[in-house]
Scaffold this motif. Structure first.
Motif, short mmCIF file in Angstrom:
data_model
loop_
_atom_site.label_atom_id
_atom_site.label_comp_id
_atom_site.label_asym_id
_atom_site.label_seq_id
_atom_site.Cartn_x
_atom_site.Cartn_y
_atom_site.Cartn_z
N ALA A 17 51.96 44.41 50.00
CA ALA A 17 50.73 44.56 49.22
C ALA A 17 50.58 45.98 48.71
O ALA A 17 50.18 46.21 47.56
CB ALA A 17 49.51 44.16 50.05
N SER A 26 44.06 40.33 42.89
CA SER A 26 44.85 41.49 43.34
C SER A 26 44.11 42.79 43.05
O SER A 26 44.36 43.81 43.71
CB SER A 26 46.21 41.51 42.65
OG SER A 26 46.95 40.33 42.91
N ASN A 59 50.72 40.19 42.95
CA ASN A 59 50.08 40.38 41.63
C ASN A 59 50.17 39.15 40.72
O ASN A 59 50.33 39.27 39.51
CB ASN A 59 50.68 41.60 40.92
CG ASN A 59 50.14 42.91 41.46
OD1 ASN A 59 48.95 43.03 41.74
ND2 ASN A 59 51.02 43.87 41.66
N ILE A 71 48.05 37.02 45.64
CA ILE A 71 47.37 38.32 45.57
C ILE A 71 48.36 39.44 45.88
O ILE A 71 48.41 40.45 45.18
CB ILE A 71 46.17 38.36 46.55
CG1 ILE A 71 45.04 37.44 46.06
CG2 ILE A 71 45.65 39.79 46.71
CD1 ILE A 71 43.94 37.24 47.09
N VAL A 119 48.23 46.43 45.32
CA VAL A 119 47.04 45.60 45.46
C VAL A 119 45.86 46.51 45.81
O VAL A 119 45.97 47.38 46.66
CB VAL A 119 47.24 44.53 46.56
CG1 VAL A 119 45.95 43.77 46.83
CG2 VAL A 119 48.36 43.57 46.16
#
Length: 562
Positions: free
Chosen positions: A167, A385, A380, A377, A172
């Protein structure tokens, strides 16, 4: 002003764009006026960073800052404060991370580490006292947080690691920085590291923190340990030690403020929440307690579910990916979602808001949908996100975004809990229960009961607690200990001031520390104002129907912000 104790006296700077590593002395005047940790970092960001900077561009700085308590015998003194400009909120943002990373940084001989610029390829920073190296991390890019930490511990025995997961790599907006299963969560500081192509920081050293007045220090350490160990919340046999933070499940549900289905107006029954309460988790799944560096409380725990031993989620994580997202099965829904977020390096409070929002608008219906959305998420493939505020505009459902200044709300519905509502609205980093934990007096009767439905003196209490917690974040001291150390609604800092004086050799008292806390809070506010964050953003989601307009006026008067 001579440094007599408490500080290493050095700050490490790394410019990743220029591949430059340098050292500078700690500024004693800044340390005296802003202490360290969150406060010192706030001063640096206010004075060095253009508040209009894009948080994910190389111009942004991210600061890992210890405090004068870090690495000493003060309980829980391994914490680290991490500060930057947030991609999620656009505000100045700090996050206090548990574990031991702060103590290791201090042992390496540094009070802080400031990262600027960005690398062209994935790297990790290795710090071993005076030996500092920027190392290739291409083989680590894409790995989970746990796998990254395990591999770097294998390469660098005796180190403490802070890392990001996928992430963070994908920037994110609510990606975490993780260490030892603990998180620097909320505002996307993991995304800031990811934008700089930094996978991890590895630190080790053998230095010890100098103490100015050793005898007084040891007496005060003994007293504070006694207070913490014998308190019914923080003690060896206290509620946090016995049941972890999930001990809050029943009290918060009974108070009618546990979020459910994206903060809808519904009070959960005992049987609906008992399956993920601290009491049930201890009875059915408990393996052993785990604590941060030198922490006598050890509120963390390891549990066994279906033959697998893993970290037990905290109260906030359980509730937000649980009932707020429409999930109530601890084994099959809540725990797997929490574990997935940790492996990917993503904030569970924000994920819980994203899932609750997604269920409300029909994007998910079951656990399989939720797990897929979490992965979308991470990589992306979803507007979420970039946070719920951004996604709500894309979907045309802004009324369903439960955010303040872009930060998703935590696991206490502020409707009818006016001190908590005001604390959310006036938090410098957005909706946050940790700027001023008004749940303590309003729901838990600590240090004494305050009627949650009354406005009387709420503004004054919020100001005092915000200032006191700014000091805690700068020392750095775990806020759970405040249950044992605050005995009145004055949120006194007398024992903390005496201890700080003994460690540093400088003179502090309760009044001075509250003044410093106010200074820290105000400089953060000034950064936000310069960044374009207007007072109109000191507001709760209209869906809640909470009117705090009079309290806000009183609050601004007390702060001198009028």
């Amino acid at each position: 002003m001579e440094i007599k104790g408490g500080y290493a006296g050095r700050i490490l700077r790394v410019n990743l764009s220029a591949n430059e590593i340098s050292h500078e002395g700690l500024d004693e005047k800044i340390a005296y006026n802003f202490i360290g940790g969150r406060g010192y970092a706030a001063w640096v960001l206010y004075n060095e960073l253009d508040p209009k900077t894009d948080p994910l561009k190389e111009e942004n700085e991210i600061i890992f800052m210890a405090g004068p308590f870090t690495g000493t015998d003060v309980p829980g003194s391994g914490r680290i404060s991490i500060s930057s400009k947030s991609p999620l909120t656009g505000t100045i943002f700090d996050s206090s991370m548990g574990g031991s990373f702060g103590a290791y940084l201090k042992a390496a001989g540094y009070d802080g580490l400031i990262l600027s610029g960005s690398s062209e390829k994935p790297v990790y920073l290795f710090v071993d006292a005076d030996h500092v190296d920027i190392k290739d991390a291409s083989d680590l890019w894409g790995k989970s947080t746990a796998d990254t930490e395990a591999e770097l511990k294998r390469r660098h025995p005796g180190s403490s690691i802070a890392e990001i997961g996928p992430a963070g790599e994908n920037c994110v907006y609510f990606a975490n920085i993780m260490s030892e299963g603990r998180a620097a969560g909320r505002g996307g500081l993991g995304a800031v590291l990811g934008s700089k192509k930094v996978k991890a920081l590895v630190v080790r050293g053998r230095g010890k923190v100098k103490i100015a007045y050793e005898r007084t220090y040891m007496q005060l350490i003994k007293k504070i340990n006694f207070l913490i160990r014998n308190h019914p919340v923080t003690g060896d046999k206290g509620s946090l030690a016995l049941h972890g933070t999930a001990v809050l499940v029943h009290p918060i549900a009974m108070a009618g403020i546990m979020p459910v289905n994206n903060f809808e107006k519904r009070i959960l029954a005992y049987d609906e929440v008992d399956g993920f309460s601290g009491e049930t988790i201890k009875e059915k799944y408990f393996v052993h307690r785990r604590g941060c560096y030198k922490c006598p409380t050890a509120c963390g725990r390891m549990i066994r579910v279906g033959g697998r031993v893993s970290k037990c989620p905290e109260y906030e994580s359980i509730v937000m990916v649980g009932p707020n997202s429409g999930f109530f099965d601890f084994e099959r829904e809540i725990l797997p979602l929490c574990n997935l977020c940790d492996e990917l390096g993503m904030d569970t409070i924000s994920v819980g808001n994203a899932l609750g929002f997604a269920r409300n608008i029909g994007l998910i219906k079951n656990i399989e949908d939720a797990e897929k959305l979490v992965l979308d998420i991470t990589y992306n493939r979803s507007p979420l996100s970039k946070g719920v505020r951004y996604a709500s505009k894309i979907f045309g459902r802004e009324k369903e975004a439960m955010v303040v200044k872009g930060l998703e709300m935590p696991a206490y519905n502020p409707a009818g809990v006016l001190g908590t509502a005001l604390a959310y609205a006036t938090s410098n980093r957005g909706a946050c229960h940790l700027r001023a934990y008004m749940i303590a007096p309003e729901i838990l009767h600590s240090p004494e009961f305050v009627d949650p439905s009354k406005e009387n003196e709420k503004a004054e209490l919020v100001v005092k607690l915000q200032d006191a917690f700014a000091v805690y974040d700068s020392l750095i001291l775990c806020k759970y200990y405040s249950f044992a150390l605050f005995t009145t609604l004055a949120y006194e800092l007398d024992d903390v001031a005496r201890l700080l004086s003994a460690i540093t050799g400088w003179s502090f008292n309760n009044e001075l520390l509250h003044e410093i806390g106010s200074r820290i809070y105000t400089i953060e506010r000034m950064f936000n104002v310069n960044a374009g964050i207007a007072p109109v953003e000191d507001a709760l989601p209209k869906k809640l129907g909470v009117d705090i307009s009079r309290l806000l006026g009183e609050y601004y008067q007390l702060r001198g912000w009028v």
